[in-house]
Design a protein around this motif. Structure first.
Motif, PDB file in Angstrom:
ATOM      1  N   UNK A   1       0.849  -1.204   0.000  1.00 44.47           N
ATOM      2  CA  UNK A   1       0.000   0.000   0.000  1.00 44.47           C
ATOM      3  C   UNK A   1       0.879   1.247   0.000  1.00 44.47           C
ATOM      4  N   UNK A   2       1.911   1.217   0.808  1.00 42.42           N
ATOM      5  CA  UNK A   2       2.857   2.343   0.826  1.00 42.42           C
ATOM      6  C   UNK A   2       3.500   2.503  -0.548  1.00 42.42           C
ATOM      7  N   UNK A   3       3.935   1.382  -1.088  1.00 47.95           N
ATOM      8  CA  UNK A   3       4.648   1.396  -2.368  1.00 47.95           C
ATOM      9  C   UNK A   3       3.767   1.978  -3.475  1.00 47.95           C
ATOM     10  N   UNK A   4       2.509   1.542  -3.492  1.00 49.88           N
ATOM     11  CA  UNK A   4       1.591   2.020  -4.540  1.00 49.88           C
ATOM     12  C   UNK A   4       1.400   3.530  -4.440  1.00 49.88           C
ATOM     13  N   UNK A  45       5.288   6.021  -1.249  1.00 53.30           N
ATOM     14  CA  UNK A  45       5.775   6.418   0.082  1.00 53.30           C
ATOM     15  C   UNK A  45       6.570   5.279   0.694  1.00 53.30           C
ATOM     16  N   UNK A  46       7.345   5.591   1.730  1.00 52.84           N
ATOM     17  CA  UNK A  46       8.070   4.540   2.445  1.00 52.84           C
ATOM     18  C   UNK A  46       8.210   4.893   3.923  1.00 52.84           C
ATOM     19  N   UNK A  77      13.668  -2.541  11.621  1.00 59.10           N
ATOM     20  CA  UNK A  77      13.483  -3.070  10.275  1.00 59.10           C
ATOM     21  C   UNK A  77      14.240  -2.313   9.230  1.00 59.10           C
ATOM     22  N   UNK A  78      13.952  -2.679   7.999  1.00 57.87           N
ATOM     23  CA  UNK A  78      14.567  -2.035   6.851  1.00 57.87           C
ATOM     24  C   UNK A  78      14.301  -0.534   6.901  1.00 57.87           C
ATOM     25  N   UNK A  79      15.285   0.241   6.586  1.00 59.40           N
ATOM     26  CA  UNK A  79      15.225   1.706   6.518  1.00 59.40           C
ATOM     27  C   UNK A  79      15.213   2.375   7.895  1.00 59.40           C
ATOM     28  N   UNK A  80      15.458   1.601   8.967  1.00 61.54           N
ATOM     29  CA  UNK A  80      15.442   2.244  10.296  1.00 61.54           C
ATOM     30  C   UNK A  80      16.614   3.209  10.474  1.00 61.54           C
ATOM     31  N   UNK A  81      17.686   2.988   9.731  1.00 61.75           N
ATOM     32  CA  UNK A  81      18.800   3.943   9.782  1.00 61.75           C
ATOM     33  C   UNK A  81      18.349   5.319   9.326  1.00 61.75           C
ATOM     34  N   UNK A  82      17.428   5.341   8.377  1.00 57.10           N
ATOM     35  CA  UNK A  82      16.927   6.621   7.857  1.00 57.10           C
ATOM     36  C   UNK A  82      15.769   7.178   8.670  1.00 57.10           C
TER      37      UNK A  82
END
Ligand SMILES: Cc1cc2nc3c(=O)[nH]c(=O)nc-3n(C[C@H](O)[C@H](O)[C@H](O)COP(=O)(O)OP(=O)(O)OC[C@H]3O[C@@H](n4cnc5c(N)ncnc54)[C@H](O)[C@@H]3O)c2cc1C
Length: 511
Positions: free
Chosen positions: A131-134, A137-138, A159-164
């Motif tokens: 849903x985010x991808x569509x 957004x991320x 999780x993934x992208x937690x560094x950002x």
């Protein structure tokens, strides 16, 4: 669906409740004769797992509220979850024959006009991520599609992208929560801000999240670089030194690094692996992977890379779990242990856990899906927030987390479980030693925890923080309905009790 519903008198399920209390048949409870019973009570881990006497599957918020009110009024213990729930902290197993509040009808995920996303209490990563991808957004998301977003978020949410973007819970804007007696409240910075604070890190303890809303970020385009590598056993010093150098230099917020062991079925031994995911920049990702390339044999700590596989993926694939096939399989048995380190990997300790992992699986071949991984991500986004931003207590402490996961199937006499716990605990204790971990005491992420860590290791050593959590528990869960998941103590003295004597389901007798 309605035709197979069983409108039951709860008296048949919980002897002390009288028939006329079944709210005029408006609420539906399923028993084990329901044809979909097995798939609804399935657990990711069948070891020390909760069991259910009935399933309550509300279709609306109103039904959810009424059902909880009913259960609480009759002192019937309950647990909010969904089919294949991944929660595996062993205290869940103290919930036997409770009513399952099945949140499978609450899996909506909707991107709002202000780009925030609202998701239902039963949503899994597979509902959130596409849903985010569509919507272009991320945000920080888990790595596997089958995991419940709320079970993850309520403990912090790595999780993934937690560094950002920090923890999943760092992006929480507001939540709607059903309290122990069915009352539904809003929680945000402005309303019930104490609940809002507690939900983000100690949230399994306080209520049932009906739905929640998160900040999101624009997907800046470009694919995410992924590299999977396998090394010879004697590369451990070189690989560990490289990883340590990368971490000590200050982890790049776009990088997610995994290092550890998976069992190689053909090789019949644990294999040393590294996985690199680099957000939105193939070139930078490849440079990072290059640091783990084979080195000259006469290097001080040589690296021999046996295999190297590169792929590029879009945001929706980040949480697809392709990296570890079968990770979403249900009803296997699992026991997890964890410890955190700031920047250090210790190659000698890594070798020792390699040996113990190998012996464990050699003696118990049915446990060959076990893994031992270190996950590392930059704490930059997390640490940009104040230490008391939320109940999550380990800001700045969890750059690197060890996940020691024993997985097995058959165990006729309990010997595999004993060996699994001995291996997991032994490896955790070694990795948590101050000279190995770099910390003077244990710091552990509650969502990867077992049952023997002191509560302070999960929720924080600071006494004021503990008092705040206990006050929240007293206010929002005074009868300890939400005690399945490493429960917070209702009395401040409970923080100092040994882990095994923590309050659990029995506290409800005081209702
Ligand atoms: C394969 C796998 C991958 C994982 N990946 C990650 C990851 O990427 N990041 C990470 O941080 N952790 C991860 N974890 C750990 C994970 O956070 C915990 O196992 C978590 O408890 C799973 O939540 P669930 O909703 O799937 O499980 P459940 O068993 O359904 O729930 C776990 C606990 O949360 C409570 N709960 C669930 N939904 C709600 C709700 N709506 N309101 C209130 N309480 C609720 C339940 O009552 C229960 O106490 C992973 C675990 C596994 C097994």
């Amino acid at each position: 669906m309605r035709s197979i519903r069983h409108y039951l008198c709860l008296a048949t399920l919980v002897a002390k409740v009288t028939c006329d209390a079944v709210v005029d048949g408006k609420l539906s409870f399923y028993t084990s004769s329901w044809e979909s019973w097995d798939e609804n009570v399935a657990r990711w881990s069948a070891y020390e797992a909760p069991t259910f006497s009935a399933i309550f599957k509300p279709e609306t918020e109103g039904e959810l509220s009424q059902g909880i009110e009913y259960l609480a009024r009759h002192k019937i213990p309950y647990l909010a979850t969904k089919p294949g729930g991944h929660g595996n902290v062993p205290t869940l197993g103290t919930y036997q024959n409770v009513v399952q509040i099945n949140l499978d009808n609450f899996r909506h995920a909707v991107v709002n006009p202000d780009h925030s996303i609202t998701i239902g209490g039963g949503a899994k990563m597979v509902d959130l991520i596409p849903t985010l991808h569509a919507a272009g957004r991320e945000m920080t998301v888990g790595s596997f599609p089958c995991v419940g977003v709320h079970g993850v978020m309520l403990g912090g949410g790595m999780g993934r992208l937690m560094g950002r973007y920090g923890l999943i819970s760092d992006a929480l804007l507001r939540a709607k929560v059903a309290l122990w007696n069915g009352t539904i409240i809003e929680a945000s910075e402005k309303v019930n801000s104490d609940m809002f604070w507690g939900l983000r890190g100690a949230g399994h303890n306080l209520g049932v999240v009906v739905e929640s809303t998160y900040k999101t970020w624009p997907d800046e385009g470009g694919l995410h670089y992924n590299a999977d590598m396998v090394f010879t056993d004697d590369s451990v010093h070189g690989v560990v030194e490289t990883a340590r150098n990368i971490i000590e230099a200050g982890l790049d917020p776009s990088l997610f690094l995994i290092l550890g062991y998976v069992y190689g079925a053909e090789a019949k031994k644990p294999l040393l692996i590294v996985n690199i995911v680099y957000a939105h920049d193939e070139e930078e990702g490849r440079k990072m992977a290059q640091r783990f390339a084979s080195s000259p044999k006469d290097a001080t700590n040589p690296i021999t890379r046996l295999s190297f596989r590169e792929t590029n993926m879009d945001f929706s694939e980040l949480g697809s779990g392709k990296a570890i096939p079968g990770v979403c399989d249900v009803n296997l048995k699992n026991t997890l242990y964890t410890a955190s380190t700031p920047t250090l990997f210790d190659a000698d300790a890594m070798k020792a856990v390699y040996e113990s992992f190998g012996s464990f699986v050699r003696e118990h071949p049915g446990a060959n899906r076990s893994i031992l991984l270190f996950e590392a991500a930059s704490g930059q986004a997390m640490e940009s927030l104040p230490q008391d931003y939320s109940a999550y207590a380990h800001r700045g402490k969890m750059t690197t987390n060890a996940i020691i996961q024993a997985t097995w199937d058959e165990d006729l006499d309990g010997s595999v479980a004993n060996a699994a716990n001995a291996w997991g605990k032994g490896a955790r204790d070694l990795l948590a030693k101050p000279e190995v971990s770099g910390y003077d005491k244990l710091y552990a992420y509650v969502n990867y925890a077992n049952k023997d860590e002191p509560l302070a290791a999960l929720y924080g050593y600071d006494k004021e923080h503990q008092q705040r959590l206990t006050s929240l528990k007293q206010k929002y869960d005074p009868h300890a309905f939400f005690n399945a998941y490493r429960p917070l103590p209702l009395e401040i003295s409970g923080w100092d009790l040994p882990a095994s004597s923590k309050a659990s389901q029995s506290d409800r007798d005081e209702l």
